[in-house]
Scaffold this active site. Sequence first.
Site, PDB file in Angstrom:
ATOM      1  N   GLY A  30      26.394  35.665  32.238  1.00  0.00           N
ATOM      2  CA  GLY A  30      25.591  34.959  31.228  1.00  0.00           C
ATOM      3  C   GLY A  30      25.874  33.474  31.265  1.00  0.00           C
ATOM      4  O   GLY A  30      26.432  32.960  32.235  1.00  0.00           O
ATOM      5  N   ASN A  31      25.491  32.772  30.226  1.00  0.00           N
ATOM      6  CA  ASN A  31      25.829  31.353  30.127  1.00  0.00           C
ATOM      7  C   ASN A  31      26.011  30.974  28.655  1.00  0.00           C
ATOM      8  O   ASN A  31      25.808  31.800  27.774  1.00  0.00           O
ATOM      9  CB  ASN A  31      24.779  30.484  30.826  1.00  0.00           C
ATOM     10  CG  ASN A  31      23.404  30.660  30.211  1.00  0.00           C
ATOM     11  OD1 ASN A  31      23.179  30.309  29.061  1.00  0.00           O
ATOM     12  ND2 ASN A  31      22.481  31.232  30.978  1.00  0.00           N
ATOM     13  N   HIS A  32      26.380  29.713  28.413  1.00  0.00           N
ATOM     14  CA  HIS A  32      26.767  29.308  27.050  1.00  0.00           C
ATOM     15  C   HIS A  32      25.590  28.898  26.157  1.00  0.00           C
ATOM     16  O   HIS A  32      25.814  28.370  25.072  1.00  0.00           O
ATOM     17  CB  HIS A  32      27.760  28.145  27.111  1.00  0.00           C
ATOM     18  CG  HIS A  32      29.078  28.542  27.685  1.00  0.00           C
ATOM     19  ND1 HIS A  32      29.867  29.503  27.117  1.00  0.00           N
ATOM     20  CD2 HIS A  32      29.738  28.121  28.801  1.00  0.00           C
ATOM     21  CE1 HIS A  32      30.962  29.657  27.841  1.00  0.00           C
ATOM     22  NE2 HIS A  32      30.896  28.829  28.868  1.00  0.00           N
ATOM     23  N   SER A  33      24.362  29.096  26.595  1.00  0.00           N
ATOM     24  CA  SER A  33      23.230  28.672  25.759  1.00  0.00           C
ATOM     25  C   SER A  33      23.248  29.436  24.427  1.00  0.00           C
ATOM     26  O   SER A  33      23.394  30.660  24.403  1.00  0.00           O
ATOM     27  CB  SER A  33      21.917  28.946  26.496  1.00  0.00           C
ATOM     28  OG  SER A  33      20.848  28.820  25.591  1.00  0.00           O
ATOM     29  N   ALA A  91      17.821  29.030  29.182  1.00  0.00           N
ATOM     30  CA  ALA A  91      18.741  28.818  30.299  1.00  0.00           C
ATOM     31  C   ALA A  91      18.732  30.111  31.118  1.00  0.00           C
ATOM     32  O   ALA A  91      19.505  31.039  30.855  1.00  0.00           O
ATOM     33  CB  ALA A  91      20.130  28.514  29.770  1.00  0.00           C
TER      34      ALA A  91
END
Length: 407
Positions: free
Chosen positions: A215-218, A283
Amino acid sequence: MYFFSFYMLKGKKIILGVTGSIAAYKAATLVRLFIKQGAEVKVILTHDAKEFITPLTLATLSKNPVLSNFIANNNGEWNNHVELGLWADLLLIAPASANTIGKMANGICDNLLLATYLSAKCKTYVAPAMDLDMYAHPSTQNNLNKLRDYGNIILPVGEGELASGLIGAGRMLEPEEIVFFLDESTRLTEKLKGKKVLVTAGPTYESIDPVRFIGNHSSGRMGFAIAEEFARHGASVTLISGPTELHELNENIKRIDVTSADEMYEKTVTQFAKTDIAVMSAAVADYTPEKVSITKIKKSGDELHLKLKKTKDILAELGRLKNKKQLLVGFALETDNEVANAMKKLTAKNLDFIVLNSLKTKGAGFGHQTNKVTIIDRKGNKTDHKLKSKTEVAQDIVHKVMSLMHA
Ligand code: CTP
């Protein structure tokens, strides 16, 4: 001096809720201004409000009986709060005391006004009025934030000398200022009426096995703020969101939840044909595991190699599908050669403009409440905006969209 050149409240059905505050005497002027604009007004007084202003004054000015109790008269007739709530196009609580605000925030329903508030389907506006220390108290501010989270609109307070003699923030806005605020806010909802807007927001999660993902930090905050801003202008918004804790507030927003880049691609491309304006702020993962293990991957060896394959670029696909009437906006998240890289994306993905976030700015981008962006359009116009709240950045983006629509 306020000039109501728009008279946006003409024909609107307004419930004015008046609570126990010294500012209650201003309700008479409020009713007079609403009637002057051509609105229909019904007034609900709480028990304490009657100590500050008489029902007779407000009944005379509003040309309607003033309501206060659940039981209308001695025959046991019922003031139906559900009907009242459905009748109104707009509910304004002015003045709203700290006590009423606290009850509204906590679902307490011990008078006709609170029951009407809970039943109302229309927008509720709250004009606080109290002493400065009461207004500044964290519990009042928490209650106001709760009310905002529930989709109510909280009007600002005035500063100056208060009834207590103290000087500070907490005074109810003047009736002319309140009517001006409502006028402007109603006018806003006409600006993009009938327009269909598509927004993507948040991260995507790419499964590795049943328990793990990439995943990512969005946080999704930027996309949600954009969706809210379009909806505030009256557009019908479809918000396609990756996993996030956030929730949408405006009833003009239809939310579709997705998890992976592939799901976001499918849903977004399907929606795009019926869209006038699309803003892709999600994102999206650029790569996803080639194979998803059906069972949990067990720990073994010192290294684990995952083979990833490219995901489909949603924005680029929309750029290919786009017709002349559609407006397409993308984001670029860059760490170096920011402007040159953003401009490359603008052309390659056939966008009308691109919103460049630089990760170099403190307080901007992922996980923050604020953002600092540069907006670049296809004519090469470049505007550097300062560090702002994501709501304000969303306002800049919607303004840019509207300026291109009217160009
Ligand atoms: N985007 C998309 N689909 C993808 C990847 C990105 O729709 N699979 C969109 C994003 O929503 C954003 C824009 O493309 O509006 C740019 O995303 P960004 O990550 O900055 O750029 P990429 O095109 O992925 O290129 P790179 O990661 O190499 O900078």
